[in-house]
Scaffold this active site. Structure first.
Site, PDB file in Angstrom:
ATOM      1  N   CYS A 431       0.838  -1.208   0.000  1.00  0.00           N
ATOM      2  CA  CYS A 431       0.000   0.000   0.000  1.00  0.00           C
ATOM      3  C   CYS A 431       0.864   1.245   0.000  1.00  0.00           C
ATOM      4  CB  CYS A 431      -0.923  -0.009   1.221  1.00  0.00           C
ATOM      5  SG  CYS A 431      -2.231  -1.248   1.161  1.00  0.00           S
ATOM      6  N   GLU A 433       4.160   1.223   2.136  1.00  0.00           N
ATOM      7  CA  GLU A 433       5.241   0.932   3.054  1.00  0.00           C
ATOM      8  C   GLU A 433       6.612   1.168   2.424  1.00  0.00           C
ATOM      9  OE1 GLU A 433       1.715  -0.294   3.263  1.00  0.00           O
ATOM     10  OE2 GLU A 433       2.780  -2.014   2.455  1.00  0.00           O
TER      11      GLU A 433
END
Length: 787
Positions: A431, A433
């Site tokens: 997502c 990170e």
């Protein structure tokens, strides 16, 4: 797109996701055979991998230019019974549920019933974990305070670096032999373990070379039976490519794409590290091949685009393995979170945007596929033309690409101890990170429910859903004379459950390191060969464990409401407020209206709320950051939910911000849905008040009505909004461009909106495939009408 790509795309979209027993069956047969039983566990795992690659069915579809599937056919999805063995009841759920279903044939059920379940039941890693995890961890997990990620997914959340484009597997085997020769069996007590790890890596390299050669053989057979002159020549060329790579380093653009794809299939066949393995900085890795091939006349821009489009289809053929229970609630989607990075900076800090960056953006726009997910890394070094091109794709309502702040990511990674060069060559995966690509094992360890702790705080550690004493007794409402007393009690609950979470994380890491090594993935990540250690056991250059905080907007607004109404305005006592919460605001409509409409809210550039948001962030950061993991690294924080904000909301009663029981929490660092009323600029100003540089990623969602971006002026304004947010060190921002009425109609008439794509959290998905709760949550997000 040309006719070939249109056919490939159409077939991929039409393919029905199904559950395949092939991998589980081959793996089970291997372990039943007893081959390698006396060998070290890494060697056993490597032998099992090689067996799968030698025996799994080879699929090559018509028109394909990039070959390799992890299942026997596109969208035939394997399972990982050594990680978590699905029951017959699980298969029933997976095959029959309304959303994100997989076809489960009777033959698959039979294999599971007669072979897979009897062999693996009691031996899967997830069962080992739940046997060894403390009771306090299990109770907190069951209450929805945090989650874990061990159903059909192993640890990991990494991206490929540049190694595979510079060295073939045969060269890496030479490095392995040299590393074995350097082992010191006199002074190093771990030398034998290291030897086993290194031998396992070499075995997986052999297995992958066999897999590639099997494709070469199949392509030659196809060429012999093909009458079309052009396709015959193409198949012959593909066979030659598969014979060369990944055994040897790629020399051409086409070889580089096929190299990565074989590696990708290998990684997700071996152990599926959190669904999210991806090529990382694709434009940077491929550009030298692209430039050289163009100069030497082997490639045209049109052919490069066609190859990239075919590459995109391969990702779309691979749904993430199915999940049930809590893990389905936290990320129930077909999307596998492979996130392609484009743009950013080079290792020397200069602008990295090149011709291939724009070509990839063209592919993203034309293919309009959920997978792979895409993002642009935006640095102050990048030209405005780049961000405007990306935003013109965003304007189409696709939800891609998302936009990341390269300059913030570099600072984040350097603060974590990476070198500047490693940081500049990194980016974001999954997502949002952040990680050092090709050099870091950064594990997502589960989501953490920040607002749930307030519910426990207001009830002296008791979970009102169950009446059980779940957290420490931190005081009755009458004990909290000041807001600071209440916040300190919440912080004590936070400390208590972070301790439990990290203790559990360390147990999970140790069990995976001992029992579930990943030698093929280790082969690809610096410095596993040099260290003689597995990716799951601290072999990578950097080793991070992330805990994802959820509900920042919700906890902020809830605490703000308590401060304003109980301690500042004194319009109600804390006891009285808690009683109203227990009644879910029934009969208290006017008071709830005050909470919703006459109370400061995060996301409006209002310090009354934003200062409390900063307090929450600092408390969360202080309890997590720097806590050791078992791999020589530490824990870090990030703030993202996937779909866990819906699940976490379902286990919380009414909150003091006016939210009623069961409603989803805020997602990422976005404001509570509908609470931001001062426009998108105010949202970014609020969001920038936390120190993103001390995180490993934050997720900010915004929704715009289509007319706002209808012309070049709108695009220019949005580009400036992004630039401004990034100058304030914001990590990430993404956009839905759709109006609420369209979403409401799509919910009522799903058959008419099958192709409607929306941005959910760190990924895009078909709106009609989302759960009703998640659909409603997206509808409630504020749709900005101006900038």
């Amino acid at each position: 797109m040309n006719e070939r790509i249109d056919r490939l795309r159409t077939r991929s979209l039409a393919a029905i996701p199904s559950l395949s027993d092939e991998r589980a069956r081959l793996l089970t047969d291997f372990y039943k055979s007893g081959v390698g039983r006396t060998s070290p566990i890494p060697v056993q795992r490597a032998m099992a991998f090689a067996t799968i690659m030698e025996k799994k069915k080879i699929y090559i579809g018509s028109d394909e230019l990039i070959v390799g599937e992890r299942g026997p056919v596109p969208k035939a999805t394997p399972t990982y019974p050594e990680v978590c063995v699905h029951s017959q009841a699980d298969l029933d759920i997976i095959g029959s549920r309304e959303k994100v279903a997989f076809r489960v044939d009777e033959s698959v059920r039979q294999v599971y019933r007669e072979e897979i379940i009897p062999f693996w039941r009691g031996h899967a890693i997830r069962e080992k974990l739940f046997t060894h995890l403390p009771e306090a961890w299990k109770k907190a997990y069951e209450a929805g305070i945090f989650t874990e990620f061990q159903e059909q997914r192993s640890p990991g959340h990494t991206a490929c670096g540049n190694k595979i484009y510079q060295k073939g597997l045969l060269e890496l085997k030479v490095e392995i032999r040299e590393a074995i020769a350097r082992l010191d069996f006199f002074n190093d007590l771990d030398a034998m373990d290291k030897k086993g790890q290194l031998e396992a890596m070499a075995l997986t390299a052999d297995g992958m070379i066999v897999f590639a050669n099997r494709h070469a053989d199949a392509l030659l057979r196809m060429a012999e039976s093909t009458s079309g002159v052009d396709r015959k020549a193409e198949l012959m060329q593909m066979a030659a490519i598969c014979r060369r790579v990944p055994a040897h380093a790629p020399q051409t653009f086409w070889e580089a794409l096929q190299t990565y794809w074989f590696v990708h299939v290998g990684v997700i066949t071996e152990l599926n590290p959190w669904d999210a393995f991806n090529p990382g900085r694709l434009d940077q890795h491929l550009y030298p091949f692209y430039e050289k091939d163009l100069a030497e006349g082997r490639l045209t821009r049109e052919r490069a685009k066609e190859l990239l489009c075919a590459f995109w289809v391969k990702f779309n053929n691979h749904p993430a393995p199915p999940k049930t229970g809590v893990t389905a609630k936290e990320s129930n989607t077909y999307v596998d979170f492979a996130l392609i990075n484009v743009g950013g900076v080079k290792a020397d800090g200069s602008n990295a945007v090149n011709e291939l960056s724009y070509l990839i953006l063209d592919v993203i726009e034309e293919m309009r596929l959920l997978q792979p997910s895409s993002m642009v890394q935006l640095s102050k070094k990048n030209p405005d033309r780049f961000i405007r091109r990306a935003l013109k794709i965003v304007r189409t309502g696709f939800g891609q690409p998302s936009i990341f702040n390269t300059d913030a990511i570099v600072q984040e990674l350097v603060r974590q101890g990476k070198t500047v060069q490693d940081a500049r060559e990194g980016g974001a995966s999954g997502c949002v990170e952040a990680g050092a690509f090709g050099r870091e094992a950064y594990f997502l360890t589960g989501y953490f429910n920040l607002p749930k702790l307030l519910e426990l705080t207001l009830n002296n550690g008791v979970d009102p859903r169950t009446g059980k004493q779940l957290g420490p007794a931190t005081g009755q409402a009458s004990d909290f004379k000041r807001f600071e007393d209440l916040f300190e009690a919440w912080t004590r609950q936070l400390r208590h459950f972070i301790d439990i979470k990290i203790r559990g994380n360390n147990i999970i890491e140790q069990i995976n390191a001992r029992h579930m090594p990943a030698p093929f993935l280790s082969l690809l990540i610096d410095d596993c060969i040099e260290a003689g250690r597995d990716y799951n056991a601290g072999g990578a250059r950097y080793n991070t464990s992330y805990i994802q905080g959820v509900g920042l907007g919700s906890i902020t607004d809830a605490l703000t409401a308590l401060k304003v109404h109980v301690y500042d305005r004194k319009t109600i006592t804390l006891d009285g407020f808690i009683k109203i919460l227990s009644e879910n605001y029934e009969g208290h409509d006017e008071f709830r209206r005050q909470l919703l409409d006459d109370t400061p809210k995060y996301g409006n550039d209002d310090d009354a709320a934003d200062e409390i948001m900063q307090m929450v962030f600092e408390a969360y950061y202080d309890e997590v950051d720097g806590r050791p993991n078992t791999r020589g690294g530490v824990h870090r924080v990030n703030l993202l939910p996937t779909t866990c904000h819906v699940y976490f909301g379902s286990v919380i009663g009414a909150l003091p911000d006016g939210r009623q029981s069961g409603i989803p929490l805020s997602e990422g660092i976005s404001p509570v849905q509908g609470a931001d009323r001062n426009g998108p600029t105010a949202v970014t100003r609020s969001a920038a008040k936390i120190d993103h540089i001390r995180t490993g990623g934050t997720l900010l969602n915004q929704k715009f009505l289509p007319q706002v971006l209808a012309d070049e002026t709108g695009i220019a304004k949005l580009a400036q909004l992004v630039r401004t947010y990034f100058r304030m060190d914001g990590h990430h921002i993404q956009f839905n461009v759709v109006d609420g009425e369209t979403l409401k109609r799509a919910k009522l008439y799903p058959d008419d909106y099958r192709d409607l794509i929306v941005r959910v959290a760190g990924y895009s998905d078909y709106f009609v495939d989302l759960t009703e709760d998640l659909q409603d949550e997206i509808i409630r997000r504020t749709g900005h009408e101006a900038m």
